[in-house]
Write a protein that holds these residues in place. Sequence first.
Motif, PDB file in Angstrom:
ATOM      1  N   ILE A  13       4.042 -26.308  60.724  1.00  0.00           N
ATOM      2  CA  ILE A  13       2.722 -26.846  60.379  1.00  0.00           C
ATOM      3  C   ILE A  13       2.847 -27.826  59.220  1.00  0.00           C
ATOM      4  CG2 ILE A  13       0.441 -26.261  59.469  1.00  0.00           C
ATOM      5  CD1 ILE A  13       0.818 -23.508  60.956  1.00  0.00           C
ATOM      6  N   ALA A  14       3.618 -27.445  58.199  1.00  0.00           N
ATOM      7  CA  ALA A  14       3.814 -28.310  57.032  1.00  0.00           C
ATOM      8  C   ALA A  14       4.433 -29.646  57.441  1.00  0.00           C
ATOM      9  CB  ALA A  14       4.693 -27.606  56.001  1.00  0.00           C
ATOM     10  N   ARG A  15       5.453 -29.591  58.300  1.00  0.00           N
ATOM     11  CA  ARG A  15       6.084 -30.820  58.784  1.00  0.00           C
ATOM     12  C   ARG A  15       5.100 -31.679  59.566  1.00  0.00           C
ATOM     13  NH1 ARG A  15      10.606 -28.048  59.643  1.00  0.00           N
ATOM     14  NH2 ARG A  15      10.052 -27.469  61.765  1.00  0.00           N
ATOM     15  N   MET A  16       4.329 -31.044  60.436  1.00  0.00           N
ATOM     16  CA  MET A  16       3.390 -31.777  61.284  1.00  0.00           C
ATOM     17  C   MET A  16       2.345 -32.537  60.461  1.00  0.00           C
ATOM     18  SD  MET A  16       0.848 -30.367  64.236  1.00  0.00           S
ATOM     19  CE  MET A  16       2.093 -30.303  65.514  1.00  0.00           C
ATOM     20  N   PHE A  17       1.825 -31.888  59.415  1.00  0.00           N
ATOM     21  CA  PHE A  17       0.756 -32.488  58.620  1.00  0.00           C
ATOM     22  C   PHE A  17       1.251 -33.131  57.327  1.00  0.00           C
ATOM     23  CE2 PHE A  17      -1.616 -29.376  61.200  1.00  0.00           C
ATOM     24  CZ  PHE A  17      -2.536 -30.239  61.775  1.00  0.00           C
ATOM     25  N   GLN A  18       2.558 -33.155  57.134  1.00  0.00           N
ATOM     26  CA  GLN A  18       3.181 -33.722  55.936  1.00  0.00           C
ATOM     27  C   GLN A  18       2.601 -33.122  54.661  1.00  0.00           C
ATOM     28  OE1 GLN A  18       2.982 -38.008  56.327  1.00  0.00           O
ATOM     29  NE2 GLN A  18       4.441 -37.995  58.000  1.00  0.00           N
ATOM     30  N   LEU A  19       2.572 -31.796  54.646  1.00  0.00           N
ATOM     31  CA  LEU A  19       2.135 -31.022  53.493  1.00  0.00           C
ATOM     32  C   LEU A  19       3.275 -30.099  53.093  1.00  0.00           C
ATOM     33  CD1 LEU A  19      -1.367 -29.906  54.847  1.00  0.00           C
ATOM     34  CD2 LEU A  19      -0.956 -31.624  53.077  1.00  0.00           C
ATOM     35  N   SER A  20       3.227 -29.605  51.875  1.00  0.00           N
ATOM     36  CA  SER A  20       4.249 -28.630  51.470  1.00  0.00           C
ATOM     37  C   SER A  20       3.936 -27.286  52.115  1.00  0.00           C
ATOM     38  CB  SER A  20       4.281 -28.482  49.953  1.00  0.00           C
ATOM     39  OG  SER A  20       3.156 -27.752  49.508  1.00  0.00           O
ATOM     40  N   ARG A  21       4.980 -26.487  52.271  1.00  0.00           N
ATOM     41  CA  ARG A  21       4.778 -25.137  52.819  1.00  0.00           C
ATOM     42  C   ARG A  21       3.859 -24.322  51.912  1.00  0.00           C
ATOM     43  NH1 ARG A  21      10.599 -23.180  53.373  1.00  0.00           N
ATOM     44  NH2 ARG A  21       9.502 -21.258  52.980  1.00  0.00           N
ATOM     45  N   ASP A  22       3.993 -24.499  50.605  1.00  0.00           N
ATOM     46  CA  ASP A  22       3.131 -23.773  49.667  1.00  0.00           C
ATOM     47  C   ASP A  22       1.662 -24.139  49.866  1.00  0.00           C
ATOM     48  OD1 ASP A  22       5.275 -22.437  48.519  1.00  0.00           O
ATOM     49  OD2 ASP A  22       5.478 -23.873  46.875  1.00  0.00           O
ATOM     50  N   THR A  23       1.381 -25.417  50.090  1.00  0.00           N
ATOM     51  CA  THR A  23       0.004 -25.866  50.320  1.00  0.00           C
ATOM     52  C   THR A  23      -0.540 -25.266  51.608  1.00  0.00           C
ATOM     53  OG1 THR A  23       0.331 -27.919  49.108  1.00  0.00           O
ATOM     54  CG2 THR A  23      -1.465 -27.887  50.716  1.00  0.00           C
ATOM     55  N   VAL A  24       0.249 -25.330  52.665  1.00  0.00           N
ATOM     56  CA  VAL A  24      -0.185 -24.760  53.949  1.00  0.00           C
ATOM     57  C   VAL A  24      -0.454 -23.270  53.787  1.00  0.00           C
ATOM     58  CG1 VAL A  24       0.527 -24.222  56.311  1.00  0.00           C
ATOM     59  CG2 VAL A  24       0.973 -26.499  55.357  1.00  0.00           C
ATOM     60  N   ARG A  25       0.478 -22.554  53.189  1.00  0.00           N
ATOM     61  CA  ARG A  25       0.329 -21.110  53.014  1.00  0.00           C
ATOM     62  C   ARG A  25      -0.936 -20.790  52.211  1.00  0.00           C
ATOM     63  NH1 ARG A  25       4.796 -20.390  50.903  1.00  0.00           N
ATOM     64  NH2 ARG A  25       5.972 -19.886  52.774  1.00  0.00           N
ATOM     65  N   ALA A  26      -1.156 -21.498  51.114  1.00  0.00           N
ATOM     66  CA  ALA A  26      -2.322 -21.243  50.265  1.00  0.00           C
ATOM     67  C   ALA A  26      -3.625 -21.494  51.021  1.00  0.00           C
ATOM     68  CB  ALA A  26      -2.256 -22.118  49.021  1.00  0.00           C
ATOM     69  N   ARG A  27      -3.674 -22.569  51.785  1.00  0.00           N
ATOM     70  CA  ARG A  27      -4.905 -22.869  52.518  1.00  0.00           C
ATOM     71  C   ARG A  27      -5.156 -21.871  53.644  1.00  0.00           C
ATOM     72  NH1 ARG A  27      -5.064 -29.516  52.752  1.00  0.00           N
ATOM     73  NH2 ARG A  27      -4.947 -29.791  50.492  1.00  0.00           N
TER      74      ARG A  27
END
Length: 59
Positions: A13-27
């Motif tokens: 998911i992080a790769r797909m949306f160009q976000l950090s894994r920490d950001t994805v996890r937190a959201r």
Amino acid sequence: MAQELRYLNISEIARMFQLSRDTVRARLVRAKLKPVRHERNAGLYDMSRVGPALFRAGD
């Protein structure tokens, strides 16, 4: 192929949306979104619910 993109783990998911894994996890935690299943010790999330959770208004 569509089925391959339906359920993704946090790293994918992080790769797909160009976000950090920490950001994805937190959201996902903030949205109280849980994995729908597990594969190879990784939670898989339903992408139809992930998009809205990641990009809610105010984020």
